[in-house]
Write a protein that holds these residues in place. Structure first.
Motif, PDB file in Angstrom:
ATOM      1  N   PHE A   1       0.845  -1.196   0.000  1.00  0.00           N
ATOM      2  CA  PHE A   1       0.000   0.000   0.000  1.00  0.00           C
ATOM      3  C   PHE A   1       0.886   1.254   0.000  1.00  0.00           C
ATOM      4  CE2 PHE A   1      -1.809   3.329   2.766  1.00  0.00           C
ATOM      5  CZ  PHE A   1      -2.883   3.717   1.996  1.00  0.00           C
ATOM      6  N   GLN A   2       1.847   1.274   0.899  1.00  0.00           N
ATOM      7  CA  GLN A   2       2.735   2.440   1.032  1.00  0.00           C
ATOM      8  C   GLN A   2       3.510   2.698  -0.261  1.00  0.00           C
ATOM      9  OE1 GLN A   2       4.900   3.176   4.930  1.00  0.00           O
ATOM     10  NE2 GLN A   2       6.488   2.270   3.695  1.00  0.00           N
ATOM     11  N   ARG A   3       3.942   1.607  -0.877  1.00  0.00           N
ATOM     12  CA  ARG A   3       4.700   1.729  -2.126  1.00  0.00           C
ATOM     13  C   ARG A   3       3.821   2.293  -3.254  1.00  0.00           C
ATOM     14  NH1 ARG A   3       9.507   0.768  -3.400  1.00  0.00           N
ATOM     15  NH2 ARG A   3      10.024   0.390  -5.569  1.00  0.00           N
ATOM     16  N   THR A   4       2.564   1.831  -3.278  1.00  0.00           N
ATOM     17  CA  THR A   4       1.638   2.325  -4.308  1.00  0.00           C
ATOM     18  C   THR A   4       1.383   3.823  -4.121  1.00  0.00           C
ATOM     19  OG1 THR A   4       0.628   0.152  -4.250  1.00  0.00           O
ATOM     20  CG2 THR A   4      -0.591   1.848  -5.420  1.00  0.00           C
ATOM     21  N   ILE A   5       1.239   4.244  -2.868  1.00  0.00           N
ATOM     22  CA  ILE A   5       1.056   5.685  -2.591  1.00  0.00           C
ATOM     23  C   ILE A   5       2.300   6.448  -3.055  1.00  0.00           C
ATOM     24  CG2 ILE A   5       0.894   7.420  -0.746  1.00  0.00           C
ATOM     25  CD1 ILE A   5      -1.727   6.050  -0.868  1.00  0.00           C
ATOM     26  N   GLY A   6       3.468   5.903  -2.741  1.00  0.00           N
ATOM     27  CA  GLY A   6       4.723   6.545  -3.156  1.00  0.00           C
ATOM     28  C   GLY A   6       4.789   6.682  -4.666  1.00  0.00           C
ATOM     29  N   ARG A   7       4.369   5.633  -5.371  1.00  0.00           N
ATOM     30  CA  ARG A   7       4.382   5.676  -6.847  1.00  0.00           C
ATOM     31  C   ARG A   7       3.420   6.728  -7.363  1.00  0.00           C
ATOM     32  NH1 ARG A   7       4.198  -0.523  -7.632  1.00  0.00           N
ATOM     33  NH2 ARG A   7       6.416  -1.023  -7.650  1.00  0.00           N
ATOM     34  N   MET A   8       2.266   6.827  -6.696  1.00  0.00           N
ATOM     35  CA  MET A   8       1.259   7.802  -7.139  1.00  0.00           C
ATOM     36  C   MET A   8       1.821   9.229  -7.012  1.00  0.00           C
ATOM     37  SD  MET A   8      -2.476   8.334  -5.496  1.00  0.00           S
ATOM     38  CE  MET A   8      -2.110   9.752  -4.546  1.00  0.00           C
ATOM     39  N   ILE A   9       2.451   9.515  -5.888  1.00  0.00           N
ATOM     40  CA  ILE A   9       3.016  10.863  -5.675  1.00  0.00           C
ATOM     41  C   ILE A   9       4.155  11.092  -6.678  1.00  0.00           C
ATOM     42  CG2 ILE A   9       4.145  12.402  -4.012  1.00  0.00           C
ATOM     43  CD1 ILE A   9       2.793  10.778  -1.755  1.00  0.00           C
ATOM     44  N   PHE A  10       4.975  10.055  -6.866  1.00  0.00           N
ATOM     45  CA  PHE A  10       6.111  10.140  -7.792  1.00  0.00           C
ATOM     46  C   PHE A  10       5.618  10.467  -9.196  1.00  0.00           C
ATOM     47  CE2 PHE A  10       9.476   8.638 -10.521  1.00  0.00           C
ATOM     48  CZ  PHE A  10      10.647   8.887  -9.806  1.00  0.00           C
ATOM     49  N   SER A  11       4.563   9.755  -9.617  1.00  0.00           N
ATOM     50  CA  SER A  11       4.078   9.946 -10.977  1.00  0.00           C
ATOM     51  C   SER A  11       3.440  11.338 -11.143  1.00  0.00           C
ATOM     52  CB  SER A  11       3.147   8.784 -11.329  1.00  0.00           C
ATOM     53  OG  SER A  11       1.974   9.206 -11.907  1.00  0.00           O
ATOM     54  N   ALA A  12       2.727  11.815 -10.103  1.00  0.00           N
ATOM     55  CA  ALA A  12       2.145  13.172 -10.181  1.00  0.00           C
ATOM     56  C   ALA A  12       3.266  14.203 -10.306  1.00  0.00           C
ATOM     57  CB  ALA A  12       1.303  13.446  -8.944  1.00  0.00           C
ATOM     58  N   LEU A  13       4.344  14.003  -9.557  1.00  0.00           N
ATOM     59  CA  LEU A  13       5.454  14.961  -9.594  1.00  0.00           C
ATOM     60  C   LEU A  13       6.207  14.902 -10.923  1.00  0.00           C
ATOM     61  CD1 LEU A  13       6.708  14.713  -5.903  1.00  0.00           C
ATOM     62  CD2 LEU A  13       5.822  16.760  -7.039  1.00  0.00           C
ATOM     63  N   THR A  14       6.381  13.677 -11.451  1.00  0.00           N
ATOM     64  CA  THR A  14       7.083  13.534 -12.725  1.00  0.00           C
ATOM     65  C   THR A  14       6.364  14.310 -13.821  1.00  0.00           C
ATOM     66  OG1 THR A  14       7.763  11.352 -12.068  1.00  0.00           O
ATOM     67  CG2 THR A  14       7.932  11.830 -14.382  1.00  0.00           C
ATOM     68  N   SER A  15       5.019  14.121 -13.906  1.00  0.00           N
ATOM     69  CA  SER A  15       4.348  14.821 -15.014  1.00  0.00           C
ATOM     70  C   SER A  15       4.344  16.322 -14.771  1.00  0.00           C
ATOM     71  CB  SER A  15       2.961  14.249 -15.301  1.00  0.00           C
ATOM     72  OG  SER A  15       2.178  14.335 -14.175  1.00  0.00           O
TER      73      SER A  15
END
Ligand code: KG4
Ligand code: ZN
Length: 340
Positions: free
Chosen positions: A242-256
């Motif tokens: 769960f924590q990793r998925t949240i991290g990926r979500m934030i990462f992807s929002a920041l990347t774009s």
């Protein structure tokens, strides 16, 4: 003789009673936070009536503690900043009443501060923020990504259309029977788990400006329901995934957002969830990929505190702004126009 400005700040928007004394912009004389966690723990969430009573009892005690042993006295305060919203109206009223009671007899300027602006500018308490920057805010009540051209020019890029990330942590913890508040409990369990063990969907709403947590929460619930007994290993893997998925979500929002705003000079991750070391670690990868510093405030300035309210108050005070004495709380108050 003209005195240096000294801001007294008061924060009571939820379940932390907090006071701070700041020589702006960042000389913090003292800040105190009294957490009501123990009071609300049996209920698994904040009970507004209990919270407001506790703020009322605690504020005068914290106020004496704030000045104890310092060379300055309450007479040296020149400005009063208080959280006006967003938050619980009952609890905001206690802080605002206290601020009015202090400022009015002394004729001091009083300013109602947006709690979210406090979080957004919290990194500036440690060292001057650089602009333009991207700030990802994740608390128990709010989750949004902002583009800051300057400290007073804020544009909303994305925001959650359902749960806040902190709220999702709290709900997942509850489903797993872990102690409140959920964020620290999930992070602790996740340390013993494998973040790739359970495949959870990366939340991707159709609206490119929206973030959504509800699908992820449902997926976690389904995983739990598909197990008759929750072994410690499963709990650890689920928390880590769960924590990793949240991290990926934030990462992807920041990347774009970095790709849309290549002029970005820094990325800030703020709010209670920014205490999470695993997610902070994942976001550091952005530094390597884009050569942009990724910064979070120290943990004590991620969760609610009054130092950030003092800092945000200075944004208005240094332009000569203040509010009328009959300042009212605002349960909802955006820091930038939404339209999502
Ligand atoms: O900023 P904050 O103190 O209060 C609000 O303005 O809401 O954030 C509180 C939220 C809670 O939902 C809590 O579970 C979450 O921050 N939180 C964490 C961690 N520590 C606190 N979430 C994930 N990992 C943590 N270590
Ligand atoms: Zn907060």
């Amino acid at each position: 003789m003209k005195r240096d400005p000294l801001i007294l700040a008061i924060e009571t928007s939820c379940d932390e009673t907090a006071l701070a004394l700041l020589y702006p912009p960042r000389t913090l004389l003292r800040h105190l936070v009294f957490s009501q966690l123990e009071l609300h723990r049996p209920y698994g969430g904040v009970v507004p009536e209990l919270a407001s009573r506790a703020h009322l009892e605690r504020l005068p005690l914290l106020f004496s503690e704030l000045f104890a042993g310092l060379e300055i006295t309450p007479e040296d305060v020149t400005h009063v900043a208080v959280t006006r919203g967003p938050g619980l109206v009952n609890t905001l009223l206690v802080g605002i009443g206290f601020a009015q009671g202090f400022a009015y007899p002394k004729g001091l300027p009083l300013l109602g501060v947006n709690h979210l602006l406090g979080h957004l500018l919290s990194p500036d308490l440690i060292s001057p923020m650089v602009f333009p920057s991207l700030v990802f805010l994740a608390t128990g009540g709010h989750t949004a990504l902002y583009y800051l051209r300057r400290s007073d020019s804020i544009q909303l890029i994305k925001a959650t259309v359902d749960d806040a990330i902190g709220e999702a942590f709290d709900k997942v913890a509850k489903l797993l029977g872990l102690p409140y508040p959920g964020g620290p409990s999930v992070e602790k369990e996740a340390r013993g788990g494998d973040g790739e063990a359970i495949l959870l969907p990366l939340p991707k709403p159709e609206n490119p400006r929206a973030l959504s947590l509800s699908g992820l929460k449902t997926a976690v619930r389904r995983e739990i329901q598909s197990h008759s007994a929750l072994s410690p290993a499963f709990i650890a893997d689920l928390c880590a995934s769960f924590q990793r998925t949240i991290g990926r979500m934030i990462f992807s929002a920041l990347t774009s957002a970095i790709e849309t705003h290549p002029e970005t000079k820094a990325v800030y991750f703020v709010g209670g969830v920014a205490r999470n070391e695993a997610i902070r670690g994942m976001l550091k990868e952005l530094e390597r990929e884009y050569g942009i510093p990724v910064v979070s405030p120290p943990p004590e300035f991620c969760t609610d505190n009054a130092a950030m309210i003092a800092r945000a108050g200075w944004e208005g005070f240094h332009k000569g702004q203040s509010d009328p004495w009959d300042l009212q709380p605002l349960s909802r108050w955006e820091v930038a126009p939404s339209g999502i």
